[in-house]
Design a protein around this motif. Sequence first.
Motif, PDB file in Angstrom:
ATOM      1  N   ARG A 122      18.295  46.958  41.813  1.00 55.22           N
ATOM      2  CA  ARG A 122      19.531  46.398  41.277  1.00 55.22           C
ATOM      3  C   ARG A 122      20.760  47.052  41.892  1.00 55.22           C
ATOM      4  N   SER A 123      20.771  48.379  41.974  1.00 60.74           N
ATOM      5  CA  SER A 123      21.954  49.065  42.496  1.00 60.74           C
ATOM      6  C   SER A 123      22.125  48.820  43.995  1.00 60.74           C
ATOM      7  N   THR A 124      21.027  48.710  44.734  1.00 63.52           N
ATOM      8  CA  THR A 124      21.113  48.403  46.164  1.00 63.52           C
ATOM      9  C   THR A 124      21.652  46.997  46.372  1.00 63.52           C
ATOM     10  N   MET A 125      21.158  46.035  45.575  1.00 64.47           N
ATOM     11  CA  MET A 125      21.692  44.670  45.664  1.00 64.47           C
ATOM     12  C   MET A 125      23.184  44.660  45.380  1.00 64.47           C
ATOM     13  N   ALA A 126      23.594  45.333  44.310  1.00 67.54           N
ATOM     14  CA  ALA A 126      25.006  45.362  43.917  1.00 67.54           C
ATOM     15  C   ALA A 126      25.861  45.962  45.031  1.00 67.54           C
ATOM     16  N   GLU A 127      25.357  47.000  45.676  1.00 69.05           N
ATOM     17  CA  GLU A 127      26.101  47.631  46.768  1.00 69.05           C
ATOM     18  C   GLU A 127      26.244  46.678  47.953  1.00 69.05           C
ATOM     19  N   ILE A 128      25.175  46.000  48.316  1.00 66.59           N
ATOM     20  CA  ILE A 128      25.225  45.053  49.434  1.00 66.59           C
ATOM     21  C   ILE A 128      26.198  43.915  49.118  1.00 66.59           C
ATOM     22  N   ILE A 129      26.110  43.363  47.918  1.00 66.22           N
ATOM     23  CA  ILE A 129      26.988  42.259  47.513  1.00 66.22           C
ATOM     24  C   ILE A 129      28.445  42.707  47.516  1.00 66.22           C
ATOM     25  N   ALA A 130      28.722  43.879  46.944  1.00 67.14           N
ATOM     26  CA  ALA A 130      30.098  44.381  46.895  1.00 67.14           C
ATOM     27  C   ALA A 130      30.648  44.594  48.300  1.00 67.14           C
ATOM     28  N   SER A 185      32.218  35.342  54.724  1.00 62.56           N
ATOM     29  CA  SER A 185      32.615  33.949  54.619  1.00 62.56           C
ATOM     30  C   SER A 185      32.379  33.394  53.222  1.00 62.56           C
ATOM     31  N   ASP A 186      31.493  34.003  52.457  1.00 61.19           N
ATOM     32  CA  ASP A 186      31.184  33.477  51.128  1.00 61.19           C
ATOM     33  C   ASP A 186      31.384  34.586  50.106  1.00 61.19           C
ATOM     34  N   ARG A 187      32.545  34.630  49.532  1.00 64.42           N
ATOM     35  CA  ARG A 187      32.861  35.657  48.534  1.00 64.42           C
ATOM     36  C   ARG A 187      32.548  35.170  47.128  1.00 64.42           C
TER      37      ARG A 187
END
Length: 175
Positions: free
Chosen positions: A153-161, A170-172
């Motif tokens: 979860r935290s890795t996903m959140a970091e990548i997304i942020a 291009s896709d925020r």
Amino acid sequence: MAKTGQPSTSTDPAAGLGCATDTQGAGDPDLDVATGLVQLTALVQGVYARVSERHDLTPVQAKLLCVLLGGPRGMADLAQCFGVEKAALTGLMDRAERRGLAQRSSVPGDRRALQATLTDAGHQAATAFYAEVSAELSRLIAPLTDSDRERFRSTMAEIIARCRTSPSASDRCVS
């Protein structure tokens, strides 16, 4: 697996990027990040499509409803979010309005701009869809330990942020 029962030994690095049924998978030490992400994407999109269908929505309609759960959005903002021209978004909004799921209204202070909002029926549909898709997707990571789920979860959140703040993103509109 090859027909001999041995793992595939393709030298083409793009060979595994096609679908989630490729031979590389769980526990495969040769699974590269790109292949894993593509296969994970296919799994997630499959869940999203199945849940959308159960709710009598297309995946794009489901995304629209989920985006609008966050509140009214301008049509230009939605077009950017979906990666389409404003004219293409019009058809999606027309169908959502005919079904009574969303509505367009004027933006206060800018009589030329329109914003999209959920109707009560759209809010109920979006909430029900979101709850079911969230439960289905949670099952994908249920076998992980608590610490592995939190790390994921935290890795996903970091990548997304990071992608949201990148000048080249291009896709925020991740929803």
